[in-house]
Design an enzyme around this catalytic site. Sequence first.
Site, PDB file in Angstrom:
ATOM      1  N   LYS A 266      75.227  33.670  96.059  1.00  0.00           N
ATOM      2  CA  LYS A 266      75.518  34.599  96.874  1.00  0.00           C
ATOM      3  C   LYS A 266      74.585  33.931  98.227  1.00  0.00           C
ATOM      4  O   LYS A 266      75.041  33.772  99.395  1.00  0.00           O
ATOM      5  CB  LYS A 266      75.206  36.064  96.949  1.00  0.00           C
ATOM      6  CG  LYS A 266      75.410  36.705  98.420  1.00  0.00           C
ATOM      7  CD  LYS A 266      76.260  38.148  97.987  1.00  0.00           C
ATOM      8  CE  LYS A 266      76.560  38.582  99.686  1.00  0.00           C
ATOM      9  NZ  LYS A 266      77.096  39.895  99.561  1.00  0.00           N
TER      10      LYS A 266
ATOM     11  N   ASN B 231      85.224  36.781  99.308  1.00  0.00           N
ATOM     12  CA  ASN B 231      86.459  38.038  99.213  1.00  0.00           C
ATOM     13  C   ASN B 231      87.270  37.647  97.997  1.00  0.00           C
ATOM     14  O   ASN B 231      88.363  38.426  97.723  1.00  0.00           O
ATOM     15  CB  ASN B 231      86.934  38.274 100.435  1.00  0.00           C
ATOM     16  CG  ASN B 231      86.026  38.801 101.386  1.00  0.00           C
ATOM     17  OD1 ASN B 231      85.255  39.734 100.847  1.00  0.00           O
ATOM     18  ND2 ASN B 231      86.270  38.590 102.783  1.00  0.00           N
TER      19      ASN B 231
ATOM     20  N   ARG C 217      81.918  32.236 104.138  1.00  0.00           N
ATOM     21  CA  ARG C 217      81.632  33.224 103.371  1.00  0.00           C
ATOM     22  C   ARG C 217      82.654  34.182 102.713  1.00  0.00           C
ATOM     23  O   ARG C 217      82.602  34.900 102.251  1.00  0.00           O
ATOM     24  CB  ARG C 217      80.895  34.216 104.505  1.00  0.00           C
ATOM     25  CG  ARG C 217      80.340  35.338 104.057  1.00  0.00           C
ATOM     26  CD  ARG C 217      79.048  35.952 104.710  1.00  0.00           C
ATOM     27  NE  ARG C 217      78.637  37.086 104.365  1.00  0.00           N
ATOM     28  CZ  ARG C 217      77.233  37.635 104.844  1.00  0.00           C
ATOM     29  NH1 ARG C 217      76.643  37.016 105.677  1.00  0.00           N
ATOM     30  NH2 ARG C 217      76.963  38.842 104.444  1.00  0.00           N
TER      31      ARG C 217
ATOM     32  N   HIS D  91      84.929  49.969  92.671  1.00  0.00           N
ATOM     33  CA  HIS D  91      84.944  48.778  93.550  1.00  0.00           C
ATOM     34  C   HIS D  91      85.051  47.306  92.369  1.00  0.00           C
ATOM     35  O   HIS D  91      86.033  46.629  92.734  1.00  0.00           O
ATOM     36  CB  HIS D  91      83.778  48.424  94.342  1.00  0.00           C
ATOM     37  CG  HIS D  91      83.892  47.237  95.171  1.00  0.00           C
ATOM     38  ND1 HIS D  91      84.574  46.902  96.029  1.00  0.00           N
ATOM     39  CD2 HIS D  91      83.026  46.154  94.928  1.00  0.00           C
ATOM     40  CE1 HIS D  91      84.298  45.835  96.544  1.00  0.00           C
ATOM     41  NE2 HIS D  91      83.500  45.410  95.965  1.00  0.00           N
TER      42      HIS D  91
ATOM     43  N   GLU E 107      79.640  35.297 108.837  1.00  0.00           N
ATOM     44  CA  GLU E 107      80.909  35.223 108.287  1.00  0.00           C
ATOM     45  C   GLU E 107      81.946  34.643 109.115  1.00  0.00           C
ATOM     46  O   GLU E 107      83.110  35.368 109.574  1.00  0.00           O
ATOM     47  CB  GLU E 107      81.429  36.828 108.369  1.00  0.00           C
ATOM     48  CG  GLU E 107      82.183  37.054 107.029  1.00  0.00           C
ATOM     49  CD  GLU E 107      82.334  38.679 106.641  1.00  0.00           C
ATOM     50  OE1 GLU E 107      82.106  39.462 107.744  1.00  0.00           O
ATOM     51  OE2 GLU E 107      82.755  38.979 105.473  1.00  0.00           O
TER      52      GLU E 107
ATOM     53  N   HIS F 298      89.124  40.403  96.306  1.00  0.00           N
ATOM     54  CA  HIS F 298      89.176  41.587  97.073  1.00  0.00           C
ATOM     55  C   HIS F 298      90.413  42.052  97.810  1.00  0.00           C
ATOM     56  O   HIS F 298      90.251  43.218  98.266  1.00  0.00           O
ATOM     57  CB  HIS F 298      87.697  41.527  97.876  1.00  0.00           C
ATOM     58  CG  HIS F 298      86.578  41.621  97.317  1.00  0.00           C
ATOM     59  ND1 HIS F 298      86.191  40.813  96.252  1.00  0.00           N
ATOM     60  CD2 HIS F 298      85.518  42.280  97.551  1.00  0.00           C
ATOM     61  CE1 HIS F 298      84.864  40.989  95.785  1.00  0.00           C
ATOM     62  NE2 HIS F 298      84.259  42.160  96.530  1.00  0.00           N
TER      63      HIS F 298
ATOM     64  N   HIS G 153      90.950  45.606  97.293  1.00  0.00           N
ATOM     65  CA  HIS G 153      90.751  46.578  98.498  1.00  0.00           C
ATOM     66  C   HIS G 153      91.836  47.521  98.709  1.00  0.00           C
ATOM     67  O   HIS G 153      91.509  48.894  98.847  1.00  0.00           O
ATOM     68  CB  HIS G 153      90.374  46.169  99.640  1.00  0.00           C
ATOM     69  CG  HIS G 153      88.981  45.581  99.972  1.00  0.00           C
ATOM     70  ND1 HIS G 153      88.629  44.444 100.798  1.00  0.00           N
ATOM     71  CD2 HIS G 153      87.835  46.076  99.439  1.00  0.00           C
ATOM     72  CE1 HIS G 153      87.266  44.404 100.885  1.00  0.00           C
ATOM     73  NE2 HIS G 153      86.766  45.338  99.908  1.00  0.00           N
TER      74      HIS G 153
ATOM     75  N   ARG H 189      64.746  49.281 117.838  1.00  0.00           N
ATOM     76  CA  ARG H 189      65.520  48.221 118.014  1.00  0.00           C
ATOM     77  C   ARG H 189      65.150  47.202 116.772  1.00  0.00           C
ATOM     78  O   ARG H 189      65.048  45.861 116.977  1.00  0.00           O
ATOM     79  CB  ARG H 189      65.001  47.264 119.210  1.00  0.00           C
ATOM     80  CG  ARG H 189      65.409  48.169 120.347  1.00  0.00           C
ATOM     81  CD  ARG H 189      65.511  47.376 121.859  1.00  0.00           C
ATOM     82  NE  ARG H 189      65.537  48.379 122.730  1.00  0.00           N
ATOM     83  CZ  ARG H 189      64.885  48.547 123.412  1.00  0.00           C
ATOM     84  NH1 ARG H 189      63.198  47.989 123.329  1.00  0.00           N
ATOM     85  NH2 ARG H 189      64.915  49.256 124.764  1.00  0.00           N
TER      86      ARG H 189
ATOM     87  N   LYS I 280      74.678  42.390 105.200  1.00  0.00           N
ATOM     88  CA  LYS I 280      75.476  43.402 105.558  1.00  0.00           C
ATOM     89  C   LYS I 280      75.049  44.820 105.674  1.00  0.00           C
ATOM     90  O   LYS I 280      74.519  45.264 104.509  1.00  0.00           O
ATOM     91  CB  LYS I 280      76.583  43.343 105.074  1.00  0.00           C
ATOM     92  CG  LYS I 280      77.513  42.172 105.543  1.00  0.00           C
ATOM     93  CD  LYS I 280      79.027  42.103 104.859  1.00  0.00           C
ATOM     94  CE  LYS I 280      79.659  41.080 105.283  1.00  0.00           C
ATOM     95  NZ  LYS I 280      81.287  41.201 104.667  1.00  0.00           N
TER      96      LYS I 280
ATOM     97  N   GLU J 282      81.582  41.334  89.753  1.00  0.00           N
ATOM     98  CA  GLU J 282      81.141  40.463  90.875  1.00  0.00           C
ATOM     99  C   GLU J 282      80.568  39.022  90.276  1.00  0.00           C
ATOM    100  O   GLU J 282      80.674  38.123  90.921  1.00  0.00           O
ATOM    101  CB  GLU J 282      80.235  41.016  91.869  1.00  0.00           C
ATOM    102  CG  GLU J 282      80.921  42.222  92.692  1.00  0.00           C
ATOM    103  CD  GLU J 282      81.731  41.954  93.763  1.00  0.00           C
ATOM    104  OE1 GLU J 282      81.648  40.522  94.226  1.00  0.00           O
ATOM    105  OE2 GLU J 282      82.369  42.751  94.295  1.00  0.00           O
TER     106      GLU J 282
END
Lengths: 364, 364
Positions: free
Chosen positions: A229, A247, A243, A267, A239, A250, A254, A121, A143, A185
């Site tokens: 960031k 993107n 946030r 990427h 998010e 992106h 993507h 946990r 993330k 980035e």
Amino acid sequence: MHSIPVRLPDNPYEIIIAAGSLDLLGERIKSLKIGKKILVVSNPQIFAIYGDTVVNSLQNAGFEVFSHAIPAGEDYKHLESIVHLYDTALENYLERSSALLALGGGVIGDMTGFAAATWLRGINFIQLPTSLLAMVDASIGGKTGVNHPKGKNLIGAFYQPKLVYIDPNVLKTLPEREFRAGMAEVIKYGVIWDEELFLGLEAAEKLDNLANITPELLNSIITRSCQAKVDVVTQDEKEAGLRAILNYGHTIGHAIESLTGYTSVNHGEAVAIGMVAAGRLAVELGLWSQAESDRQNRLIEKTNLPTEIPQGLNIEEIIEALKSDKKVKDGTVRFVLPSGIGRAKEGYTISADKIRNLPIHTKF
Amino acid sequence: MHSIPVRLPDNPYEIIIAAGSLDLLGERIKSLKIGKKILVVSNPQIFAIYGDTVVNSLQNAGFEVFSHAIPAGEDYKHLESIVHLYDTALENYLERSSALLALGGGVIGDMTGFAAATWLRGINFIQLPTSLLAMVDASIGGKTGVNHPKGKNLIGAFYQPKLVYIDPNVLKTLPEREFRAGMAEVIKYGVIWDEELFLGLEAAEKLDNLANITPELLNSIITRSCQAKVDVVTQDEKEAGLRAILNYGHTIGHAIESLTGYTSVNHGEAVAIGMVAAGRLAVELGLWSQAESDRQNRLIEKTNLPTEIPQGLNIEEIIEALKSDKKVKDGTVRFVLPSGIGRAKEGYTISADKIRNLPIHTKF
């Protein structure tokens, strides 16, 4: 040495940026007052280069160190790899006070973080990113996760590290193409958040590989990108809103990655193309000046990143990909768009027709 | 209707206790302002009894409802069941605003919570516990997870529900033995935390099955037990200290469960025996009066729960089991021990010899 505090209410931690400091890692972790056992998770290639230094530093600081290898690459970013990692944790009797340390790029960081989030946990988690992309993006924000056969990062958790430890010197062994991917980035942070960073990049003669970047600029690139960031994610840990500006580039990015099977375009390259496209949209909508959009695109070119959608892809395919990514809703797509250098906003809804008319195969 | 607020700083939520209110579930969830999709997770037996009422209530409130069955029992509490659950979530396009609703006992709750914690990095989670044990214990506190082939609950996460919804009437279909198992935890709360609850149990003539308990007492049992657990876990969400008192009766209890293969003795029965043993230790150490320890044991007898270690088990086996559970350290075991009715403390270290001399096969 530079330290960036990440002031999350429940999980405050520090990002340490210090060139040539890999052998001081153990002492730094010691100050975290965690348990004695650390399991280093890496891929065989990276472990071959940095494993000894890391393990020695930890052992010299009194830790009992174990290691676990996951083959390199996105192909192994699945739940089965996590199950193997659980087995190693169990065999070595890791306790809740023990730590998993991710030594690698974004894939290793995401997987190690997910295992740390879900073993007993939640056990301690430490990030030692070895790629520029992981340093300035993936290792910050909590993330973690793995891919599902039907989609990337569908299985995961928000889980914060106890420490992110960055030694920019390790970038010397990073392939140039991966370095440039990270730079995409970095340019993004300049456009959406940090004009100073943007100006610093403009002042450099070349940005296409590490050898052309001074240690001072590199330090500033990493420090300012991390700070950008951190600023965003501490204001919106889970998010909920702000946030989303991360993107930028992106949305179409993507789509390009997925249409090219996550191989021929990486990427960062996809994000670079996505920023050029989003910049065009912002100019068309009167949100952004042509001059500033051109300045963004010149940075992308100076980094030797692509600015045009690869030949062979057409805009209809991209719109279809946006649809299956559920980014199209009632015929519109949500975009992050800039309105100045260091300024962007989320939530612009753009019609599929407007996207259809973008001159995506034209040099800017 | 009774509402208990759970005031966790990041994840405040409510426990609703309302007899005969199952058909009002949908309206209550509507007030949470979550997305339209709810995936109900249950086992086939429980879903056959309550599935229609739950699904209808949700649909009438405007939700789009899906369901997923996991075969009943601890044997299916593994990662593979979670993977199947992910597949159902994916097939029905669940989004981060959607919810997983656990309709069942502790096993269903633990698994559904873990899937909710790890799908799309965390989606909404709602508990509808159908066993007394799940109502007063498992559904509160945020512990979610599955078993690893080598140990129970090794894989998991702390993840809070958005709502715990308890209709005591559903206990009418719970097997009597499972009801008594839940009562063991209720008695535990009386001993370690809530004297009023303890006195209420003493005032009842019989506690061995639901038919012998008035609706008022049942309501008080559930409400006061939930409140006790909430009091403890909100003071110690991540199990740093105080929360350990919830393990009263569980030290020797876990050893008995594991030695009997989690079958012939169930969790509540093992905890009951463990409380009798711990009570004896507390009396021997002069912490607790014989009279109060006897009062505890009479409650356990009145519930028709066991007070002696099963014939066939000997104390050396129990000490060995404590060792492999890593509860023995330098020859001592940590215990939670009471010092009054409604008062207990964690962290008493007891020598293996002292445990060896407990009269565990003697009636108290």
